[in-house]
Each structure stands twice: as C-alpha cells, then as structure tokens.
Design a protein around this motif. Structure first.
Motif, PDB file in Angstrom:
ATOM      1  N   MET A   1       0.838  -1.187   0.000  1.00  0.00           N
ATOM      2  CA  MET A   1       0.000   0.000   0.000  1.00  0.00           C
ATOM      3  C   MET A   1       0.884   1.252   0.000  1.00  0.00           C
ATOM      4  SD  MET A   1      -2.727   1.749   0.036  1.00  0.00           S
ATOM      5  CE  MET A   1      -3.721   0.275  -0.172  1.00  0.00           C
ATOM      6  N   PRO A   2       0.701   2.158  -0.982  1.00  0.00           N
ATOM      7  CA  PRO A   2       1.500   3.384  -1.010  1.00  0.00           C
ATOM      8  C   PRO A   2       1.368   4.182   0.283  1.00  0.00           C
ATOM      9  CG  PRO A   2       0.368   3.076  -3.093  1.00  0.00           C
ATOM     10  CD  PRO A   2      -0.166   2.032  -2.154  1.00  0.00           C
ATOM     11  N   ALA A   3       2.483   4.743   0.730  1.00  0.00           N
ATOM     12  CA  ALA A   3       2.522   5.426   2.027  1.00  0.00           C
ATOM     13  C   ALA A   3       1.554   6.602   2.088  1.00  0.00           C
ATOM     14  CB  ALA A   3       3.948   5.894   2.313  1.00  0.00           C
ATOM     15  N   ASP A   4       1.365   7.324   0.975  1.00  0.00           N
ATOM     16  CA  ASP A   4       0.482   8.495   1.015  1.00  0.00           C
ATOM     17  C   ASP A   4      -0.965   8.089   1.277  1.00  0.00           C
ATOM     18  OD1 ASP A   4       0.346   7.256  -1.493  1.00  0.00           O
ATOM     19  OD2 ASP A   4      -0.228   9.121  -2.498  1.00  0.00           O
ATOM     20  N   SER A   5      -1.388   6.938   0.726  1.00  0.00           N
ATOM     21  CA  SER A   5      -2.752   6.460   0.975  1.00  0.00           C
ATOM     22  C   SER A   5      -2.900   5.974   2.408  1.00  0.00           C
ATOM     23  CB  SER A   5      -3.092   5.327   0.003  1.00  0.00           C
ATOM     24  OG  SER A   5      -3.140   5.788  -1.322  1.00  0.00           O
ATOM     25  N   LEU A   6      -1.909   5.237   2.900  1.00  0.00           N
ATOM     26  CA  LEU A   6      -1.975   4.699   4.257  1.00  0.00           C
ATOM     27  C   LEU A   6      -1.993   5.812   5.287  1.00  0.00           C
ATOM     28  CD1 LEU A   6      -1.991   2.018   5.819  1.00  0.00           C
ATOM     29  CD2 LEU A   6       0.506   2.157   5.904  1.00  0.00           C
ATOM     30  N   ALA A   7      -1.268   6.892   5.032  1.00  0.00           N
ATOM     31  CA  ALA A   7      -1.147   7.983   6.002  1.00  0.00           C
ATOM     32  C   ALA A   7      -2.490   8.630   6.329  1.00  0.00           C
ATOM     33  CB  ALA A   7      -0.172   9.031   5.479  1.00  0.00           C
ATOM     34  N   GLU A   8      -3.445   8.553   5.401  1.00  0.00           N
ATOM     35  CA  GLU A   8      -4.755   9.155   5.644  1.00  0.00           C
ATOM     36  C   GLU A   8      -5.481   8.514   6.823  1.00  0.00           C
ATOM     37  OE1 GLU A   8      -7.404  10.235   2.346  1.00  0.00           O
ATOM     38  OE2 GLU A   8      -5.916   9.288   1.044  1.00  0.00           O
ATOM     39  N   TYR A   9      -5.157   7.244   7.104  1.00  0.00           N
ATOM     40  CA  TYR A   9      -5.945   6.501   8.088  1.00  0.00           C
ATOM     41  C   TYR A   9      -5.139   5.972   9.278  1.00  0.00           C
ATOM     42  CZ  TYR A   9      -9.571   6.626   4.537  1.00  0.00           C
ATOM     43  OH  TYR A   9     -10.501   7.056   3.640  1.00  0.00           O
ATOM     44  N   GLU A  10      -3.832   6.015   9.222  1.00  0.00           N
ATOM     45  CA  GLU A  10      -3.028   5.490  10.337  1.00  0.00           C
ATOM     46  C   GLU A  10      -3.356   6.222  11.633  1.00  0.00           C
ATOM     47  OE1 GLU A  10       1.129   3.554   9.250  1.00  0.00           O
ATOM     48  OE2 GLU A  10       0.994   5.589   8.453  1.00  0.00           O
ATOM     49  N   GLY A  11      -3.665   5.439  12.663  1.00  0.00           N
ATOM     50  CA  GLY A  11      -3.964   6.007  13.977  1.00  0.00           C
ATOM     51  C   GLY A  11      -5.333   6.634  14.091  1.00  0.00           C
ATOM     52  N   LYS A  12      -6.194   6.481  13.086  1.00  0.00           N
ATOM     53  CA  LYS A  12      -7.495   7.153  13.098  1.00  0.00           C
ATOM     54  C   LYS A  12      -8.675   6.184  13.179  1.00  0.00           C
ATOM     55  CE  LYS A  12      -5.602  10.947  10.351  1.00  0.00           C
ATOM     56  NZ  LYS A  12      -5.664  11.693   9.072  1.00  0.00           N
ATOM     57  N   LEU A  13      -8.387   4.881  13.295  1.00  0.00           N
ATOM     58  CA  LEU A  13      -9.462   3.888  13.302  1.00  0.00           C
ATOM     59  C   LEU A  13      -9.467   3.075  14.588  1.00  0.00           C
ATOM     60  CD1 LEU A  13      -9.237   2.744   9.580  1.00  0.00           C
ATOM     61  CD2 LEU A  13     -10.919   4.261  10.601  1.00  0.00           C
ATOM     62  N   GLY A  14      -9.214   3.741  15.702  1.00  0.00           N
ATOM     63  CA  GLY A  14      -9.240   3.061  16.999  1.00  0.00           C
ATOM     64  C   GLY A  14      -8.102   2.076  17.126  1.00  0.00           C
ATOM     65  N   ASP A  15      -8.310   1.094  17.981  1.00  0.00           N
ATOM     66  CA  ASP A  15      -7.306   0.059  18.172  1.00  0.00           C
ATOM     67  C   ASP A  15      -7.138  -0.727  16.878  1.00  0.00           C
ATOM     68  OD1 ASP A  15      -5.507  -1.668  19.381  1.00  0.00           O
ATOM     69  OD2 ASP A  15      -7.090  -3.036  20.034  1.00  0.00           O
ATOM     70  N   ASP A  16      -5.949  -0.707  16.322  1.00  0.00           N
ATOM     71  CA  ASP A  16      -5.693  -1.337  15.035  1.00  0.00           C
ATOM     72  C   ASP A  16      -4.482  -2.261  15.172  1.00  0.00           C
ATOM     73  OD1 ASP A  16      -5.712  -2.011  12.371  1.00  0.00           O
ATOM     74  OD2 ASP A  16      -5.209  -0.007  11.611  1.00  0.00           O
ATOM     75  N   PRO A  17      -4.670  -3.406  15.846  1.00  0.00           N
ATOM     76  CA  PRO A  17      -3.527  -4.285  16.119  1.00  0.00           C
ATOM     77  C   PRO A  17      -2.942  -4.872  14.845  1.00  0.00           C
ATOM     78  CG  PRO A  17      -5.585  -5.384  16.652  1.00  0.00           C
ATOM     79  CD  PRO A  17      -5.930  -3.958  16.363  1.00  0.00           C
ATOM     80  N   PRO A  18      -1.654  -5.157  14.821  1.00  0.00           N
ATOM     81  CA  PRO A  18      -1.008  -5.714  13.630  1.00  0.00           C
ATOM     82  C   PRO A  18      -1.628  -7.048  13.243  1.00  0.00           C
ATOM     83  CG  PRO A  18       0.628  -4.973  15.224  1.00  0.00           C
ATOM     84  CD  PRO A  18      -0.695  -4.925  15.923  1.00  0.00           C
ATOM     85  N   TYR A  19      -1.601  -7.319  11.954  1.00  0.00           N
ATOM     86  CA  TYR A  19      -2.070  -8.602  11.426  1.00  0.00           C
ATOM     87  C   TYR A  19      -0.846  -9.483  11.197  1.00  0.00           C
ATOM     88  CZ  TYR A  19      -3.554 -12.017   7.954  1.00  0.00           C
ATOM     89  OH  TYR A  19      -3.772 -13.181   7.274  1.00  0.00           O
ATOM     90  N   ASP A  20      -0.912 -10.738  11.694  1.00  0.00           N
ATOM     91  CA  ASP A  20       0.261 -11.609  11.672  1.00  0.00           C
ATOM     92  C   ASP A  20       0.395 -12.466  10.414  1.00  0.00           C
ATOM     93  OD1 ASP A  20      -1.733 -13.492  11.989  1.00  0.00           O
ATOM     94  OD2 ASP A  20      -1.209 -13.984  14.074  1.00  0.00           O
ATOM     95  N   GLY A  21      -0.556 -12.381   9.509  1.00  0.00           N
ATOM     96  CA  GLY A  21      -0.447 -13.131   8.262  1.00  0.00           C
ATOM     97  C   GLY A  21      -0.899 -14.573   8.336  1.00  0.00           C
TER      98      GLY A  21
END
Length: 250
Positions: A1-21
């Motif tokens: 995912m391009p960084a500019d698109s991701l930056a719009e939502y990082e830290g803005k959707l509540g608890d967003d725990p990492p996905y382990d795959g």
C-alpha cells in the motif's frame, strides 16, 4: 500500500492491532488503516477514469459499471468486515448465500442515457451482465445462457424480472439458495448432515432474521421443487447430502 494512501488513516481507526499473516495474505502493521486506504484509493482511481472519459469527451458514449463479485470478506487476510460493517445489517459475508454474501452494490453511469440518482428494486445477478453488454453493443446473444439483458431497467423502462434466481456451490460446507418473488429458501451444510431448508420473507425481513418455513409449508415446498429442478449433480463438485459421496477415482 503506497505510504500516502496509508497515512490518511493510520492512527485514526481506533485500536488497530497488527495482522500476523496467519489467515492468508501478508502481515501488516495496521490492517484496518490499510483496508480503508485501499478502498479510498480504488474510489479515487475510478474517479480518475471517469474524469479522463469526460476530458476525452467519451463519457456520453461509455457505460461505466462498478460492482462486486461477493459480499464483504469473512475477516481473513487482515480485513475486518465486522468493524467496517461491510454488509450493513445484512446476514452473512463472502461465501454465504444469505443476503450479506450475494447482495452487492451495482452502480451504472451513462450520461445522457441513465437518469442520475435512480434506483431499481428488480433483482438480477451476474449472468445478466453479458446479455446486457451484448444489448448495449448491438451484439447477438450467445445461445445457452440463463441471463437476461437489464438494459431496459438501466434506461428507466419497465421490465419483466426473473421468475426466480438460483445459486449453489459445494464450498463453505455446501449450499443452495433460491429467490422467487420476495421468498427465499436457503440450505447449508450440504456436504454433511441432514438437509434442512430455511425460508425467509425478504420484503418484511431483508436481514433474514426469522425462518418462516414452519408457517408457510406450501411456499417452502414450492421453492424446494425449484431447487430440485435446477440442481444438476456434478461428480467433481457434489453436494453430498443430496447427491451422495463423490465417486472414487480409478
């Protein structure tokens, strides 16, 4: 995912725990943000295509369709359909023959042909897309198809809908469903177990919360007969509860 698109939502959707795959696809440090970013980027890209059509003055001669092949994913690959309410209040997600799995958006735009902001209550499905495109392009429809052209509906004209719609597939436990009018019959777990048909009134209960099979035995029997007529046993993809076990390979 391009960084500019991701930056719009990082830290803005509540608890967003990492996905382990471990449920398919690659790990991601912020899966909710990534999913929201992908949807936004897709939306903007569609907008860019439409803008280019306008720039080239081709929009009035181009039918643009946006749709999906199934409902929201069942929380795999880091996606969180529960958090995003991907199916709204509808029951089920991808892989289900309840409405949340098969009722999807279908947006069509054709300036000067399709009246903006109109909707339809006519039910149709993907086998109708090819006949519709053939009608749009003035092409002869190939023989042996179940679909109908919905071009009259797109043009705002009256149209006779399908008498019924039928689905089946052996995945996700084996399932069948048929919709006729506002009645819908659903069978699950046809890979094993006992055949049981549920019946829903989509007009009164679009979210399929109440099985009315016991109250409408004649309607239930009618839709079960439709299922029986439409089902063609396939030795490679059996619905074992009604077809028997798959044939042993020699």
């Amino acid at each position: 995912m391009p960084a500019d698109s991701l930056a719009e939502y990082e830290g803005k959707l509540g608890d967003d725990p990492p996905y382990d795959g471990k449920k398919g696809y690659r790990p991601h440090p912020a899966p909710r943000a990534a999913y929201a970013a992908m949807v936004t980027r897709m939306d903007r890209t569609v907008g860019r295509v439409v803008a280019k059509l306008k720039e080239l003055r081709l929009d009035g001669n181009t039918l643009v369709i946006f749709t999906s092949d199934n409902g929201g994913t069942h929380n795999v690959g880091g996606a969180d359909s529960t958090f995003f309410r991907s199916a709204g209040d509808l029951r089920g997600l991808k892989g289900s023959l309840f409405e949340g799995g098969i009722r999807v958006p279908f947006i069509a735009s054709w300036p000067g042909r399709i009246r903006p902001s109109t909707t339809t209550d006519i039910r149709f499905y993907f086998p109708d897309v090819l006949p519709t495109l053939c009608a749009v392009g003035g092409r002869t429809l190939p023989a042996g198809l179940d679909g109908i052209s919905i071009l009259p509906t797109l043009m705002g004209e009256r149209q006779t809908p399908h008498e019924f719609l039928y689905w089946e597939f052996p995945g996700y436990g084996g399932q069948q469903a048929v919709i006729a009018g506002d009645r819908k019959a659903v069978r699950q777990r046809l890979g094993t177990g006992t055949v049981r048909t549920e019946l829903y009134d989509l007009a009164a209960d679009p979210n399929e919360t109440t099985d009315v099979a016991a109250r409408h035995p004649e309607e239930l029997a009618r839709l079960e007969r439709l299922m029986a007529r439409q089902h063609v046993p396939n030795p490679d993809f059996p619905l074992q509860t009604i077809d028997g076990p798959p044939a042993k390979k020699k």
